[in-house]
Design an enzyme around this catalytic site. Structure first.
Site, PDB file in Angstrom:
ATOM      1  N   HIS A   1      -9.774   7.333 -27.225  1.00 32.04           N
ATOM      2  CA  HIS A   1      -9.079   8.532 -26.885  1.00 32.04           C
ATOM      3  C   HIS A   1      -8.618   9.206 -28.097  1.00 32.04           C
ATOM      4  O   HIS A   1      -7.276   9.294 -27.948  1.00 32.04           O
ATOM      5  CB  HIS A   1      -8.233   8.247 -25.635  1.00 32.04           C
TER       6      HIS A   1
ATOM      7  N   CYS B   1     -22.110  21.350 -33.566  1.00 37.73           N
ATOM      8  CA  CYS B   1     -20.973  20.046 -33.910  1.00 37.73           C
ATOM      9  C   CYS B   1     -19.879  20.580 -34.990  1.00 37.73           C
ATOM     10  O   CYS B   1     -19.081  19.749 -35.049  1.00 37.73           O
ATOM     11  CB  CYS B   1     -21.826  18.921 -34.677  1.00 37.73           C
TER      12      CYS B   1
ATOM     13  N   HIS C   1     -17.610  12.273 -27.271  1.00 38.96           N
ATOM     14  CA  HIS C   1     -18.590  11.586 -26.604  1.00 38.96           C
ATOM     15  C   HIS C   1     -17.889  10.150 -26.318  1.00 38.96           C
ATOM     16  O   HIS C   1     -16.860  10.083 -26.414  1.00 38.96           O
ATOM     17  CB  HIS C   1     -19.454  11.104 -27.981  1.00 38.96           C
TER      18      HIS C   1
ATOM     19  N   HIS D   1     -14.725  14.376 -32.077  1.00 38.81           N
ATOM     20  CA  HIS D   1     -14.825  14.938 -33.282  1.00 38.81           C
ATOM     21  C   HIS D   1     -15.391  16.203 -33.586  1.00 38.81           C
ATOM     22  O   HIS D   1     -15.745  16.925 -32.634  1.00 38.81           O
ATOM     23  CB  HIS D   1     -15.700  13.852 -34.045  1.00 38.81           C
TER      24      HIS D   1
ATOM     25  N   HIS E   1     -15.741  18.507 -30.044  1.00 40.83           N
ATOM     26  CA  HIS E   1     -16.551  17.958 -28.835  1.00 40.83           C
ATOM     27  C   HIS E   1     -16.428  16.559 -28.686  1.00 40.83           C
ATOM     28  O   HIS E   1     -16.021  15.743 -29.608  1.00 40.83           O
ATOM     29  CB  HIS E   1     -17.919  18.295 -28.765  1.00 40.83           C
TER      30      HIS E   1
ATOM     31  N   GLU F   1     -24.504   7.670 -29.907  1.00 45.25           N
ATOM     32  CA  GLU F   1     -23.515   8.716 -29.503  1.00 45.25           C
ATOM     33  C   GLU F   1     -23.756   9.728 -28.247  1.00 45.25           C
ATOM     34  O   GLU F   1     -23.054  10.212 -27.511  1.00 45.25           O
ATOM     35  CB  GLU F   1     -23.773   9.829 -30.765  1.00 45.25           C
TER      36      GLU F   1
END
Length: 141
Positions: free
Chosen positions: A78, A37, A43, A27, A41, A125
Site C-alpha cells: 500500500h 506506464c 498492481h 508506481h 497505476h 506484476e
C-alpha cells in the site's frame, strides 16, 4: 491463495524455503518510452522468495517466514513505490523491484548466524508478466 507456478533454481543446498506474498502498490515510470506506464497505476504484485542453506538456526528454522514478510510486505504494501528512497536513482520497474527485494532480503539474511542465501526473487506484476531475479554470485562479506 491461488497456487502459483514459478521457475525452480537448481542448487545443492540441503534446505530450500519459499515464501509467497502479495503486495498492493502503485508506481509510474517517468519516461515517455514507458507509454501508459508513465501514469500512476497499481498492481497486486505476487512475490516469491527462494532461500537456501545447509544449516538451521537455534529454533529449527532456515529463516523465520514472518521476518521475510515484514522485510518486503511491511516496506512496500500500500505504497507509492516511487516515493521509496531505494528507487531514487532508478524507476521502480518490475525488474528493479525484484533486484531491490533481493538486496533487502539478502542484507537481512547476512545477519543470521546460519548464513542462508536468497537465490531467487520472482515478481509477477500482472497475470501475463513477471520477472525473475537471480544474483550472479553468492559472495559472503
Amino acid at each position: 491463495m491461488i497456487q502459483q507456478i514459478y521457475p525452480a533454481p537448481i542448487h545443492s543446498y540441503r534446505y530450500e524455503l519459499n515464501k509467497d506474498m502479495h503486495v498492493a502498490a502503485a508506481h509510474y515510470i517517468d519516461d515517455e518510452r514507458a507509454g501508459q506506464c508513465q501514469r500512476v497505476h497499481g498492481h497486486t504484485y505476487f512475490i516469491n522468495l527462494t532461500i537456501v542453506g545447509d544449516a538451521l538456526d537455534e529454533t529449527g528454522f532456515l529463516v523465520n517466514f514472518s521476518k521475510l514478510k515484514q522485510a518486503v510486505h511491511g516496506r512496500f504494501d500500500h505504497r507509492l513505490l516511487n516515493e521509496d528512497a531505494l528507487f531514487e536513482t532508478a524507476p521502480p520497474s518490475t525488474e528493479k523491484m525484484a533486484e531491490t527485494i533481493y538486496n533487502i532480503v539478502q542484507e537481512q539474511l547476512d545477519t543470521c548466524p546460519n548464513r542462508p542465501l536468497c537465490i531467487q526473487v520472482y515478481v509477477r506484476e500482472t497475470p501475463t508478466s513477471y520477472v525473475v531475479y537471480r544474483p550472479k554470485e553468492h559472495a559472503r562479506g
